[in-house]
Each structure stands twice: as C-alpha cells, then as structure tokens.
Design a protein around this motif. Structure first.
Motif, short mmCIF file in Angstrom:
data_model
loop_
_atom_site.label_atom_id
_atom_site.label_comp_id
_atom_site.label_asym_id
_atom_site.label_seq_id
_atom_site.Cartn_x
_atom_site.Cartn_y
_atom_site.Cartn_z
N THR A 101 -4.78 35.87 14.90
CA THR A 101 -6.11 36.40 15.21
C THR A 101 -6.13 37.91 15.04
O THR A 101 -5.21 38.60 15.46
CB THR A 101 -6.49 36.05 16.65
N SER A 102 -7.19 38.41 14.43
CA SER A 102 -7.40 39.86 14.35
C SER A 102 -8.10 40.32 15.62
O SER A 102 -9.14 39.77 16.01
CB SER A 102 -8.24 40.22 13.13
N VAL A 103 -7.52 41.33 16.26
CA VAL A 103 -8.05 41.84 17.52
C VAL A 103 -8.34 43.33 17.35
O VAL A 103 -7.43 44.13 17.11
CB VAL A 103 -7.05 41.63 18.67
N GLU A 104 -9.62 43.70 17.44
CA GLU A 104 -10.01 45.09 17.33
C GLU A 104 -10.08 45.70 18.73
O GLU A 104 -10.75 45.16 19.62
CB GLU A 104 -11.36 45.22 16.65
N VAL A 105 -9.38 46.82 18.93
CA VAL A 105 -9.42 47.50 20.22
C VAL A 105 -9.85 48.95 20.02
O VAL A 105 -9.57 49.57 18.99
CB VAL A 105 -8.06 47.45 20.94
N GLU A 106 -10.53 49.45 21.01
CA GLU A 106 -10.97 50.84 20.99
C GLU A 106 -10.69 51.42 22.37
O GLU A 106 -10.95 50.77 23.38
CB GLU A 106 -12.45 50.92 20.65
N TYR A 107 -10.14 52.63 22.43
CA TYR A 107 -9.74 53.18 23.72
C TYR A 107 -9.51 54.68 23.60
O TYR A 107 -9.34 55.24 22.51
CB TYR A 107 -8.44 52.51 24.21
N ASP A 108 -9.51 55.33 24.76
CA ASP A 108 -9.11 56.73 24.87
C ASP A 108 -7.68 56.76 25.39
O ASP A 108 -7.35 56.08 26.38
CB ASP A 108 -10.02 57.49 25.82
N ARG A 109 -6.85 57.60 24.74
CA ARG A 109 -5.44 57.74 25.15
C ARG A 109 -5.21 59.15 25.65
O ARG A 109 -5.55 60.13 24.98
CB ARG A 109 -4.53 57.44 23.95
N PHE A 110 -4.60 59.25 26.83
CA PHE A 110 -4.37 60.55 27.45
C PHE A 110 -2.88 60.80 27.61
O PHE A 110 -2.13 59.92 28.04
CB PHE A 110 -5.03 60.62 28.83
N LEU A 111 -2.46 62.02 27.29
CA LEU A 111 -1.11 62.51 27.58
C LEU A 111 -1.27 63.92 28.11
O LEU A 111 -1.66 64.83 27.36
CB LEU A 111 -0.22 62.49 26.34
N ALA A 112 -1.02 64.08 29.40
CA ALA A 112 -1.31 65.35 30.07
C ALA A 112 -2.79 65.66 29.88
O ALA A 112 -3.66 64.85 30.19
CB ALA A 112 -0.41 66.45 29.57
N ASP A 113 -3.11 66.83 29.32
CA ASP A 113 -4.51 67.20 29.13
C ASP A 113 -5.04 66.82 27.75
O ASP A 113 -6.20 67.11 27.42
CB ASP A 113 -4.68 68.72 29.32
N LYS A 114 -4.20 66.17 26.96
CA LYS A 114 -4.59 65.83 25.60
C LYS A 114 -5.25 64.45 25.56
O LYS A 114 -4.67 63.46 25.99
CB LYS A 114 -3.39 65.84 24.67
N LYS A 115 -6.47 64.39 25.05
CA LYS A 115 -7.21 63.13 24.92
C LYS A 115 -7.40 62.81 23.45
O LYS A 115 -7.83 63.66 22.66
CB LYS A 115 -8.58 63.25 25.60
N GLU A 116 -7.08 61.56 23.08
CA GLU A 116 -7.29 61.08 21.72
C GLU A 116 -8.03 59.75 21.77
O GLU A 116 -7.82 58.94 22.68
CB GLU A 116 -5.96 60.90 20.98
N HIS A 117 -8.90 59.54 20.81
CA HIS A 117 -9.66 58.29 20.73
C HIS A 117 -9.14 57.48 19.55
O HIS A 117 -8.96 58.00 18.44
CB HIS A 117 -11.15 58.57 20.54
N PHE A 118 -8.90 56.19 19.79
CA PHE A 118 -8.36 55.33 18.74
C PHE A 118 -9.21 54.07 18.59
O PHE A 118 -9.76 53.54 19.57
CB PHE A 118 -6.93 54.90 19.06
#
Length: 613
Positions: free
Chosen positions: A107-124
């Motif tokens: 199954t193909s599973v599409e996920v979307e989320y914000d990833r945080f490391l310390a003060d760094k935020k990335e969107h995937f």
C-alpha cells in the motif's frame, strides 16, 4: 596440526583484545540502526501491538513531530482513507499511526508532518510503501470455513453521501475442538460453554477489508478466563474500541494498544452481548451472578440477567439484578420460541419445535440449570442482549430476547415502562405496559391477547411489537424530555406469540418507536424489512442503531440467508448477512452491502477521524 592449532589460539587471543567487526551488533563504531528507513524520520513498525496486522507506526526517528496527516492511497477503483493525527497520538505512539492498509498488498501511504529538532522546523510530504499480510482467522476445521470466508463483500448500492464510510463487523465462527471444554460447577449453571472464535474486521464501501483483529495474543479458547465470544463492540467518544468476552472486558485503541484488559469482578461471570460506554465515563456490562442463593437453598450461577456499572478503574458502582426486578417466571414468550435457534445455540434438528407447558413444568422442578430456556434464576429466562444508559434520567434500557420486551429501569431498580406484548405479565407489571397509538394519538387495538396488532400482518404500516429482538437504543439526538425515540432490531421469531404455519413466513425488520413516557404510549414511526420477506430474516443476533454524524439509521441483519440441513441437524451453508444504512426517515437503503459465508453478530460505522483526534 600444530600450525593450525597455533593459528586458532592466535585468533582467539585477537578476539579477546580487539574489537570484532564480525561480532559487534552495529559494526566497528558500536550499536546503530541497521534496518531500512524509507523517509525522513524513523523505521516502520508493522502490527505494533500484536493484534492489528493492517496497522503500522512510522517512528519519529528521535525528532518531535507535529501537525501530521495520513492518506492511504486506494487501489484502482478503491476507497481513499485519510485522517489527521493529533499531537497526543504522535506522542503516545512515538510516531505516525497508519491505519487502513490493504491485506496481502503493498500500500502507498502518503504522510505530511512538521519535524522539529531544537528550534529548527521542517515540513515534509512523502510516500511510504508498506506491505501488510493477509487476513487471518483461527481455523475451525469445518467445511463451512472455506476460502469464501474471506471473499470480498457484495456491494449492492452506495449513495455518494456514504462513500467514505467504514464499517466495523463483529462476526462469530463455528465452534472448534479447542473450545467449549468446560462448564461451571460449584455452583452449577452459567454460560461458560458459550465459546466461539471471533472474526472482527473493518470494511470499506468497496467491500475491501482494511483492518482486522488478530485475536490469539489476547483470546485463548483453552483458558477459562481468556475465552468466550467477543461481543459488545463500541467505538467510544475517545475513538478507542471497548468490548468483552467471557470473563473479561477490555478497551484497546485501533492500533491495538491496550487501555485496559480486565477480568470481571468476582461477583459476576459470563459477559456477553453488551458493553455500553456512558457519558459519565463508566461502563454498563451485561453479565450474570457468579453465585446466587435461591429461596430453596440452592446456589446457582445465573444466565444473562444482571447489569453492572463499573467506573474507569473497574470498581463496581451499581448492579441491576433482573431476577429481583422483573418476573423470572413469565414463560408465555419462551413457550413459543423456535427451539432450533435459541440465540446462538442453533440446532436445526429442533427447528419449528416449541416447549410445552409440561416440558417447562418438569424443567422448573428439576436441578437442571445453565444456558437453557426455562423459568427462574439459573436458566436463560431473560436473555438480555443490550443495555443502554439513558443519562438524561439516569436509567437503563434493556432488550430482553426471551421476554420479547424492551424495558426501562431506573437507578432505584424500579420498572419505568415495558415495550412489548401485554400478554402474560402479572398485575404488578401491568401499570408499566406502554399503550400502542397511531400518529394522531389514537389507541391501537391489538386484539384480545394484545399480541397481534394491525401491523402484524399488513405490509407497509400499522404497528407491531418486537419479537426476540436485539438491541434497544435511545436516539438521544431525536429525543427531548418525556418524548424519546428508541431503535431496535426485531428478529421476528414468535411474532404474534406463535410459530407460523411455515418457517418461510418469518421476517425481520429494523424499527423505530416514539415513546411518550408521561402518557405511557408508544407509536411506531419507521420500519424496514417486512417487504424483504424471509430472505432478510435473521433468527438470532443483529442490530439497528441511529448514526448522528450522517443523520442515518444503520441495520445489520446478521444471520440472514443461512441454510439448515434438517436431516443432519447441521447447516448446509453459512449465513450471508446484510449491512444497510438509510438516510433518516427514508424507506429504501442508501447503502446495501452483503457479506458472504459468515455468521454475524453485530456491525456499525467506524470513524477513523475520531480514532486519531
């Protein structure tokens, strides 16, 4: 030889003093992650809690995750599943929970989320490819459990309003050689031998299974305290599932994480049929007494005639002992029950037969107790198959199959009303019998006995009582004050307080009643099933329930279509249950799905959005 020996000794010495690239788990640099990562966070863990194989967790990889959403990419022509995941679930599961994988499929599973490391935020936003195994059910060893057991459901119709529906199905399989090995003794009686494997799954509106419960880790047919029919499934307000089986009642989230798994309190035994989650946070369980002292001095275990209220910690807050509240010697209804299908104890060799007054009199005088139809505590005189807590006046509404009655009982243990034929009730209970009326409030004449109302034989209208019904649920959203609405599945055995001339004349229906609790009247406002005839008839089990999210009525005719073999006393074929959903008030279903080769107990819509809110 000496050369070889010296080489081995040298190698051992080297291993003793130097790091080994062969023996170190993670290589020369020490421990490390050595499994495949598909995306920007952690590993995929399949079936994370061992009981839900079509689920997974994409671990957070050590990051803080927020604002996650999931989309299960459908097969061609399939049904999309998508949902948001609250931060509390990301924290609880240590990653992104995945629900709705196709069995035996990548199954193909599409996920979307914000990833945080310390003060760094990335969107995937990324796609995972996840394989899940095929559906499994414990084998029964009988020819009835064939490959057809897992066949895709037959989709008759699905209105666009309902195309995103998921349906939780709670079905039961044939008994196996592993189970039903013991009965209660000292005291005698009870229903311990009522022990089936369960097949619990969720389907979408294309008929695909998108979740199933892998029962072996928590259900053991060989254990007194871990066996029993899995029944009474409810999706609670927090999105988790509660149900019970035998001597246990449990609550798990949809990924299989245990919230609680408890033995019944020692004072009670033999859970089955119903576990109602109440707005007050407590649970109402249909159980039985594990030790009742009868007036004649005998001690017995009772059968399906006690309701208890337990709090979140499992402490019993109250009990309703129905043998003290109702009349356990009212036998008028079970004198006319079809003995070929007394709930799940189906014996085709007894089809169409009834108990005579002489049979019942002999049974009453005997020391034969247990899961048998008969008068008095210690026998199956009531067979309560649902309990619904009415929080508005703190009462309970029960459905009694063997009294063919829906009954409301207060916290004070006093009967408030009885919806059922007036035939056979003693003077003590006659003031609580509801009077049938039409839409204008005029009394409906149901004949001399009170059991045969105008709707009993007329198609498309009139009024009828319920007969050997299952489920009686108050429709909170439609009710106000003394005017309440109650839904039920009217199985239809013993309709009119008799067996029909031909078995093919039997039918089942979903029905909704409007009850004026002040005037003590009842009006039938909706029904469906009579027009379908015997093909829709379910001799046992089933459900009718209002669904607030879509203003709809759901029906599961769970044992329709099974074919008996009257020569062998067994079954030629499994039932083919009908799953229907109606826009409220409409006469024809908006959804009709037929399951194949399986005996159903109950089913209901399931909300994945609620599960991860």
């Amino acid at each position: 030889m000496k050369k070889v020996l010296s080489s081995v000794v040298a190698a051992i010495a080297l291993i003793a003093v130097a790091p080994s690239t062969v023996m170190a788990i993670g290589g020369p640099s020490g421990a490390k992650i050595d499994y495949m990562l598909q995306g920007q966070i952690g590993e995929v863990i399949m079936n994370p809690y061992e009981i839900a194989p079509l689920t997974a967790i994409i671990r957070n990889g050590g990051y803080v995750l927020k604002n996650a959403s999931v989309r299960i990419v459908p097969k061609e022509g399939g049904q999309e599943i998508k949902y948001k995941v609250s931060d509390k679930h990301l924290l609880t599961h240590g990653g992104i929970p995945v629900f709705g994988l196709y069995p035996n499929y990548v199954t193909s599973v599409e996920v979307e989320y914000d990833r945080f490391l310390a003060d760094k935020k990335e969107h995937f936003k990324e796609t995972y490819k996840i394989y899940a195994p095929n559906v499994y059910a414990e084998p029964t060893g009988t020819q009835l459990q064939t490959a057809g057991f897992f066949e895709k459901a037959n989709i008759v119709k699905v209105d666009p309003k309902f195309k995103d529906r998921l349906y939780l199905v709670n079905n039961l399989m044939e008994k196996t050689g592993k189970g039903a090995k013991v009965v209660w003794n000292n005291p005698t009686g009870g229903a311990l031998e009522w022990d089936f494997n369960s097949h619990n799954f969720i389907i979408d509106t294309t008929g695909e299974i998108r979740w199933f419960l892998f029962t072996p880790p928590i259900h053991d047919l060989r254990s007194v305290v871990k066996s029993g029919n899995m029944m009474g499934f409810k999706q609670n307000d927090d999105g988790a599932l509660s149900w019970g089986f035998g001597q246990r009642y449990v609550k798990y989230d949809i990924l299989g994480r245990v919230i609680f798994n408890r033995e019944l309190p020692f004072n009670y035994n033999d859970f089955s049929h119903s576990m109602d989650d109440s707005p007050n946070g407590n649970y109402f369980l249909r159980v039985a007494s594990s030790n009742l002292k009868k007036l004649d001095g005998k001690n017995v275990r009772t059968v399906r005639d006690v309701v208890i209220e337990v709090d979140k910690d499992g402490v019993v807050q109250d009990e309703w002992r129905m043998f003290d509240i109702l009349d356990p010697y009212r036998d008028v209804n079970f004198k006319v029950l079809d003995q070929g299908a007394v709930c799940l104890n189906i014996d085709a060799s007894q089809a169409g037969k009834t108990l005579s007054a002489k049979d019942l009199e002999a049974l009453d005088k005997s020391d034969k107790f247990g899961d048998i139809v008969g008068s008095g505590a210690g026998r199956n005189w009531l067979h309560a198959n649902s309990v619904d807590h009415d929080a508005e006046d703190d009462s309970i509404i029960i459905s009694s199959r063997h009294q063919s009655a829906i009954i409301k009982i207060g916290r004070d243990k006093k009967v408030k009303w009885i919806l059922g034929s007036p035939e056979g009730w003693s003077d003590k209970y006659k003031p609580y019998l509801l009077t049938p009326v039409d839409s204008k409030g005029n009394k409906i004449d149901c004949g001399e006995s009170g059991s045969k109302c105008p709707g009993y034989e007329s198609e498309g209208g009139g009024f009828d009582w319920t007969w050997t019904q299952h489920t009686a649920f108050k429709i909170d959203e439609k009710s106000k004050g003394d005017i309440i609405y109650v839904s039920a599945f009217d199985n239809g055995d013993s309709r009119g307080m008799e067996q029909p001339a031909l078995p093919s004349m039997k039918y089942s229906r979903g029905v909704i009643y409007k009850i004026d609790q002040k005037k003590m009247s009842v009006e039938q406002v909706w029904e469906y099933g009579k027009q379908r005839g015997n093909g829709f008839y379910s001799p046992v089990t089933s459900l009718t329930e209002y669904q607030a999210d879509k203003d709809s009525v759901f029906i599961y005719s769970a044992t329709a279509g099974g074919e008996f073999d009257f020569q062998t006393g067994g079954m030629k074929s499994q039932p083919n249950p009908f799953l229907l959903e109606f826009k409220y008030g409409e006469k024809e279903p908006a959804v009709e799905i037929q399951l194949m080769n399986t005996a159903g107990y109950q089913a209901m819509p399931f909300s994945v959005q609620k599960a991860f809110k």
